[in-house]
Structure formats: structure tokens, C-alpha cells
Motif scaffolding. Structure first.
Motif, PDB file in Angstrom:
ATOM      1  N   ILE A  38      67.247  28.923 -34.502  1.00 13.71           N
ATOM      2  CA  ILE A  38      66.852  28.433 -33.181  1.00 13.71           C
ATOM      3  C   ILE A  38      65.325  28.493 -33.072  1.00 13.71           C
ATOM      4  O   ILE A  38      64.738  29.567 -33.193  1.00 13.71           O
ATOM      5  CB  ILE A  38      67.513  29.281 -32.069  1.00 13.71           C
ATOM      6  N   GLU A  39      64.707  27.324 -32.890  1.00 14.68           N
ATOM      7  CA  GLU A  39      63.246  27.283 -32.751  1.00 14.68           C
ATOM      8  C   GLU A  39      62.906  27.069 -31.275  1.00 14.68           C
ATOM      9  O   GLU A  39      63.376  26.114 -30.659  1.00 14.68           O
ATOM     10  CB  GLU A  39      62.663  26.146 -33.600  1.00 14.68           C
ATOM     11  N   VAL A  40      62.112  27.969 -30.745  1.00 12.53           N
ATOM     12  CA  VAL A  40      61.835  27.948 -29.309  1.00 12.53           C
ATOM     13  C   VAL A  40      60.346  27.658 -29.055  1.00 12.53           C
ATOM     14  O   VAL A  40      59.486  28.449 -29.443  1.00 12.53           O
ATOM     15  CB  VAL A  40      62.198  29.300 -28.660  1.00 12.53           C
ATOM     16  N   PRO A  41      60.033  26.523 -28.415  1.00 10.45           N
ATOM     17  CA  PRO A  41      58.645  26.297 -27.996  1.00 10.45           C
ATOM     18  C   PRO A  41      58.279  27.295 -26.888  1.00 10.45           C
ATOM     19  O   PRO A  41      59.121  27.624 -26.056  1.00 10.45           O
ATOM     20  CB  PRO A  41      58.648  24.869 -27.448  1.00 10.45           C
ATOM     21  N   VAL A  42      57.036  27.765 -26.902  1.00 12.63           N
ATOM     22  CA  VAL A  42      56.604  28.749 -25.901  1.00 12.63           C
ATOM     23  C   VAL A  42      55.373  28.217 -25.171  1.00 12.63           C
ATOM     24  O   VAL A  42      54.393  27.806 -25.805  1.00 12.63           O
ATOM     25  CB  VAL A  42      56.234  30.103 -26.556  1.00 12.63           C
ATOM     26  N   HIS A  43      55.453  28.213 -23.857  1.00 13.99           N
ATOM     27  CA  HIS A  43      54.278  27.842 -23.062  1.00 13.99           C
ATOM     28  C   HIS A  43      53.763  29.084 -22.336  1.00 13.99           C
ATOM     29  O   HIS A  43      54.513  29.739 -21.613  1.00 13.99           O
ATOM     30  CB  HIS A  43      54.613  26.736 -22.060  1.00 13.99           C
ATOM     31  N   PHE A  44      52.506  29.410 -22.560  1.00 15.90           N
ATOM     32  CA  PHE A  44      51.882  30.563 -21.904  1.00 15.90           C
ATOM     33  C   PHE A  44      51.145  30.110 -20.641  1.00 15.90           C
ATOM     34  O   PHE A  44      50.363  29.157 -20.680  1.00 15.90           O
ATOM     35  CB  PHE A  44      50.874  31.239 -22.843  1.00 15.90           C
ATOM     36  N   HIS A  45      51.418  30.814 -19.563  1.00 12.85           N
ATOM     37  CA  HIS A  45      50.713  30.563 -18.297  1.00 12.85           C
ATOM     38  C   HIS A  45      49.892  31.812 -18.001  1.00 12.85           C
ATOM     39  O   HIS A  45      50.460  32.868 -17.660  1.00 12.85           O
ATOM     40  CB  HIS A  45      51.712  30.322 -17.164  1.00 12.85           C
ATOM     41  N   ILE A  46      48.603  31.728 -18.131  1.00 11.87           N
ATOM     42  CA  ILE A  46      47.735  32.883 -17.899  1.00 11.87           C
ATOM     43  C   ILE A  46      47.248  32.799 -16.453  1.00 11.87           C
ATOM     44  O   ILE A  46      46.425  31.928 -16.114  1.00 11.87           O
ATOM     45  CB  ILE A  46      46.534  32.880 -18.885  1.00 11.87           C
ATOM     46  N   MET A  47      47.777  33.670 -15.622  1.00  5.93           N
ATOM     47  CA  MET A  47      47.425  33.637 -14.199  1.00  5.93           C
ATOM     48  C   MET A  47      46.364  34.712 -13.956  1.00  5.93           C
ATOM     49  O   MET A  47      46.649  35.916 -14.030  1.00  5.93           O
ATOM     50  CB  MET A  47      48.679  33.848 -13.344  1.00  5.93           C
ATOM     51  N   ARG A  48      45.141  34.255 -13.700  1.00  6.45           N
ATOM     52  CA  ARG A  48      43.996  35.173 -13.588  1.00  6.45           C
ATOM     53  C   ARG A  48      43.572  35.332 -12.133  1.00  6.45           C
ATOM     54  O   ARG A  48      43.926  34.535 -11.260  1.00  6.45           O
ATOM     55  CB  ARG A  48      42.813  34.620 -14.400  1.00  6.45           C
ATOM     56  N   LYS A  49      42.729  36.354 -11.931  1.00  8.12           N
ATOM     57  CA  LYS A  49      42.122  36.530 -10.609  1.00  8.12           C
ATOM     58  C   LYS A  49      41.170  35.351 -10.335  1.00  8.12           C
ATOM     59  O   LYS A  49      40.789  34.627 -11.256  1.00  8.12           O
ATOM     60  CB  LYS A  49      41.320  37.837 -10.568  1.00  8.12           C
ATOM     61  N   SER A  50      40.756  35.231  -9.105  1.00 10.94           N
ATOM     62  CA  SER A  50      39.871  34.119  -8.741  1.00 10.94           C
ATOM     63  C   SER A  50      38.581  34.140  -9.546  1.00 10.94           C
ATOM     64  O   SER A  50      37.989  33.095  -9.821  1.00 10.94           O
ATOM     65  CB  SER A  50      39.543  34.172  -7.246  1.00 10.94           C
ATOM     66  N   ASN A  51      38.142  35.337  -9.923  1.00  8.88           N
ATOM     67  CA  ASN A  51      36.898  35.432 -10.696  1.00  8.88           C
ATOM     68  C   ASN A  51      37.127  35.322 -12.204  1.00  8.88           C
ATOM     69  O   ASN A  51      36.219  35.558 -12.992  1.00  8.88           O
ATOM     70  CB  ASN A  51      36.180  36.749 -10.371  1.00  8.88           C
ATOM     71  N   GLY A  52      38.351  34.980 -12.595  1.00  7.81           N
ATOM     72  CA  GLY A  52      38.646  34.804 -14.024  1.00  7.81           C
ATOM     73  C   GLY A  52      39.093  36.086 -14.712  1.00  7.81           C
ATOM     74  O   GLY A  52      39.394  36.064 -15.909  1.00  7.81           O
ATOM     75  N   GLY A  53      39.130  37.188 -13.974  1.00  9.33           N
ATOM     76  CA  GLY A  53      39.573  38.459 -14.557  1.00  9.33           C
ATOM     77  C   GLY A  53      41.048  38.423 -14.937  1.00  9.33           C
ATOM     78  O   GLY A  53      41.788  37.588 -14.449  1.00  9.33           O
ATOM     79  N   TRP A  54      41.427  39.366 -15.793  1.00 13.49           N
ATOM     80  CA  TRP A  54      42.791  39.482 -16.321  1.00 13.49           C
ATOM     81  C   TRP A  54      43.132  38.304 -17.245  1.00 13.49           C
ATOM     82  O   TRP A  54      44.267  37.850 -17.326  1.00 13.49           O
ATOM     83  CB  TRP A  54      43.840  39.608 -15.205  1.00 13.49           C
ATOM     84  N   ASN A  55      42.124  37.817 -17.947  1.00 15.25           N
ATOM     85  CA  ASN A  55      42.351  36.733 -18.899  1.00 15.25           C
ATOM     86  C   ASN A  55      43.122  37.245 -20.114  1.00 15.25           C
ATOM     87  O   ASN A  55      43.142  38.446 -20.402  1.00 15.25           O
ATOM     88  CB  ASN A  55      41.001  36.160 -19.358  1.00 15.25           C
ATOM     89  N   VAL A  56      43.770  36.339 -20.806  1.00 19.14           N
ATOM     90  CA  VAL A  56      44.363  36.610 -22.117  1.00 19.14           C
ATOM     91  C   VAL A  56      43.783  35.554 -23.050  1.00 19.14           C
ATOM     92  O   VAL A  56      43.842  34.350 -22.749  1.00 19.14           O
ATOM     93  CB  VAL A  56      45.903  36.502 -22.071  1.00 19.14           C
ATOM     94  N   THR A  57      43.197  35.978 -24.165  1.00 16.61           N
ATOM     95  CA  THR A  57      42.502  35.034 -25.046  1.00 16.61           C
ATOM     96  C   THR A  57      43.481  34.279 -25.947  1.00 16.61           C
ATOM     97  O   THR A  57      44.621  34.702 -26.154  1.00 16.61           O
ATOM     98  CB  THR A  57      41.496  35.780 -25.938  1.00 16.61           C
TER      99      THR A  57
END
Ligand SMILES: [Zn+2]
Length: 319
Positions: free
Chosen positions: A99-118
Motif C-alpha cells: 500500500i503506497e500512501v501519498p502524504v500531504h503536510f500542512h504546516i500551521m504556523r503562528k502569524s509571525n511564522g513561528g513553529w515552522n517545520v522545515t
């Protein structure tokens, strides 16, 4: 904690009728529809901290390992019945081995861009998922990455009403694609997910929500190696906690994970909390042990995940 409600009682009776109907060879999907209709009044915002991890400031923080809801005995029974009925009618051959599963990442950050995931962290997270699942026939490929700065979604992603809003707005092809949302859940929850039978397979509610710092390279040691995503993906494919049901006969419904009274913490290899045979499965991905400790799914867990996908989420296997 899960409470028994009148609605639950009604669902139980309706499910019993549905079982009778499917056993008699009537419409098989009735059972799946009934499972989806159960109202789960689980208060994940009221969970007590049970772990400690390193916060973004480097100091220790009390947190919650997983906010995926517990399952009731009657539900376990009906999920098992639905799978058995599906395999009887569709044939065991309907169960996909790869089973091959496509993955979509949604990076929900603070308004100032904090809590990013690279992008590098996302690549490492996919590697961890593939290293953990590939020997069991599941592989993950990157579908895409979306980054958005929105305080409300980044900070209130544990709230059921906010969750519905961001998932409805952002989910990409939920029938075929694993949507992973990162944010900073209140109560310092590391992650939560849903089971395959919880919603119709094309529902935007499917997916995994993760604390942004619990991805590889994040700060949430000892939960910073990417195994929170592996654990939540286990739920997404239908696995329960290894301590679900404690020392009861059903336990987690998986016979090759020995019964376990309660969640493990750290890496207590050799622990044995139930009188039945077998040491606690503390190195199993579906326990609460540290990331460095967990390393396996069992053969029966693999089969259970594939049976759940075949029965409730056939779109994930391209069917
Ligand atoms: Zn969990």
C-alpha cells in the motif's frame, strides 16, 4: 474518559441489528455506516499530563503522549465483525499486500511564522515512517507541503470545532492521501488521529495532527525522533494502544502483543504488568515509550491494519 451515553446505547442496539442484517447476507456497508454514526464524546482537552518532554525553551514540560480516543469493547467487537464480513464477501485477496500512501503536510504556523517545520524535517519524517512501515507493506511518498501562518489554527488545533475548520479548508484528497497537520495543541498533546471506521473514507476528518516539535529535529526530546507520527499512523490504519483494555481478554485485540495494564514511559524493558504470558510490549510503536525505545509492529498488527484498510479505507490501496 469515554462515557456511556444514551446515544451509545442506541448505537449498540442499532449495531446489533446491523450485525444481524449483514450475517443474513444483506447490505454489508450497513455495519460500516453504523460504526460511523457512533458519537464519541471523548474530551481530549481534559486529558491529564502523563509524560514530560523538552519544551521550546529547553525546559521540561508536562504533556500528553496521545489524544486519540480510547475504544469501547462493543466497538472493538463490531469492527472485528465488519472486517470478518468484508473478507467473507470480498475475499481475502481484497487485502492489498503493498500500500503506497501519498502524504500531504500542512504546516500551521503562528502569524509571525513561528513553529515552522522545515523541508529537511519533513524528509526525515517520511524516512522514519518508511523505515517503520515498509517491512509491513506500507510506503509513504510526499504529495506536497503547504505552510500557512494563522494563529488560531496553530494554537487551537486541539479544539474539536477549530479542527473541523482547518481540516475542511485544507484537507487534500482524504480518500487517497494521508493529511498530516502540524501545530501546537493545547495541553502539550503530541498528537491525535482517528480510526478508519470513524468516518466515511472521503471525510476531511481523517488525518493526523502533530505537535510541530515532535518531528525529527524538533525540540520535544525524548519524543523528537519522529515516532509520534508512526504511532498516530498506526491509529490512522486502525491500531489501538497496546494497553487498550489493560489485562482483559480482548486487550488491544492483537494476540501477538502481550497484554499490558497501562501505558509505559521511558523504556522499561522487562516490565510485566499482567499475569498472562508475555512481557509488556514496551518497544511496540503503539505503546507510550520514548521514541528511542519503540521499534516494532507485530505480524498481527500488520494484518489488522491491512484488514482495516481493505474494509473501511479501500481508497488508500487504490481500490
Ligand atoms: Zn495513541
Amino acid at each position: 474518559m469515554t462515557k456511556t451515553t444514551g446515544l451509545r446505547g442506541a448505537a449498540f442496539i442499532a449495531l446489533t441489528i446491523a450485525i444481524g442484517a449483514t450475517s443474513a447476507g444483506a447490505e454489508e456497508p450497513a455495519l460500516a455506516r453504523m460504526l460511523q454514526s457512533i458519537e464519541h464524546d471523548f474530551d481530549r482537552e481534559g486529558l491529564e499530563p502523563g509524560i514530560e518532554f523538552r519544551g521550546e525553551d529547553g525546559g521540561p514540560r508536562p504533556g500528553v503522549r496521545c489524544a486519540t480516543r480510547p475504544v469501547a469493547d462493543f466497538e472493538l467487537q463490531f469492527v472485528g465483525s465488519a472486517i470478518a464480513e468484508h473478507l467473507r464477501s470480498a475475499g481475502v485477496g481484497h487485502r492489498m499486500e503493498e500500500i503506497e500512501v501519498p502524504v500531504h503536510f500542512h504546516i500551521m504556523r503562528k502569524s509571525n511564522g513561528g513553529w515552522n517545520v522545515t523541508d529537511a524535517q519533513i524528509g526525515e519524517q517520511l524516512d522514519v515512517l518508511n523505515n517503520s512501515f515498509s517491512e509491513h507493506g506500507f510506503t509513504f511518498v510526499l504529495d506536497g507541503v503547504s505552510r500557512r501562518n494563522k494563529n488560531r489554527f496553530a494554537k487551537k488545533c486541539l479544539s474539536a470545532s477549530v479542527e473541523k475548520k482547518f481540516k475542511k479548508r485544507y484537507a487534500v484528497n482524504p480518500e487517497t492521501t494521508l493529511n498530516i497537520y502540524t501545530c501546537r495543541p493545547k495541553q502539550d498533546v503530541l498528537g491525535y488521529a482517528y480510526f478508519p471506521s470513524d468516518y466515511p473514507e472521503d471525510s476531511f476528518m481523517h488525518g493526523i495532527v502533530l505537535l510541530h516539535s515532535a518531528l525529527p529535529g524538533g525540540t520535544a526530546a525524548p519524543y523528537d525522533l519522529g515516532d509520534t507520527a508512526v504511532h498516530e499512523a498506526g491509529h490512522y490504519f486502525g491500531l489501538y494502544h497496546t494497553f487498550e483494555g489493560g489485562c482483559s481478554k480482548k486487550n488491544d485485540r492483537i494476540s501477538d502483543t502481550p497484554r499490558e495494564k497501562e501505558a509505559a514511559a521511558g523504556c522499561p524493558i522487562g516490565r510485566d504488568t499482567c499475569s498472562q504470558p508475555g512481557l509488556d510490549p514496551v518497544t511496540n510503536f503503539m505503546d507510550y515509550s520514548d521514541d528511542a525505545c519503540v521499534e516494532e509492529f507485530t505480524p498481527e498488527q500488520e494484518q489488522w491494519m491491512k484488514d482495516q484498510v481493505a474494509t473501511f479505507r479501500p481508497g488508500l490501496s487504490g481500490s
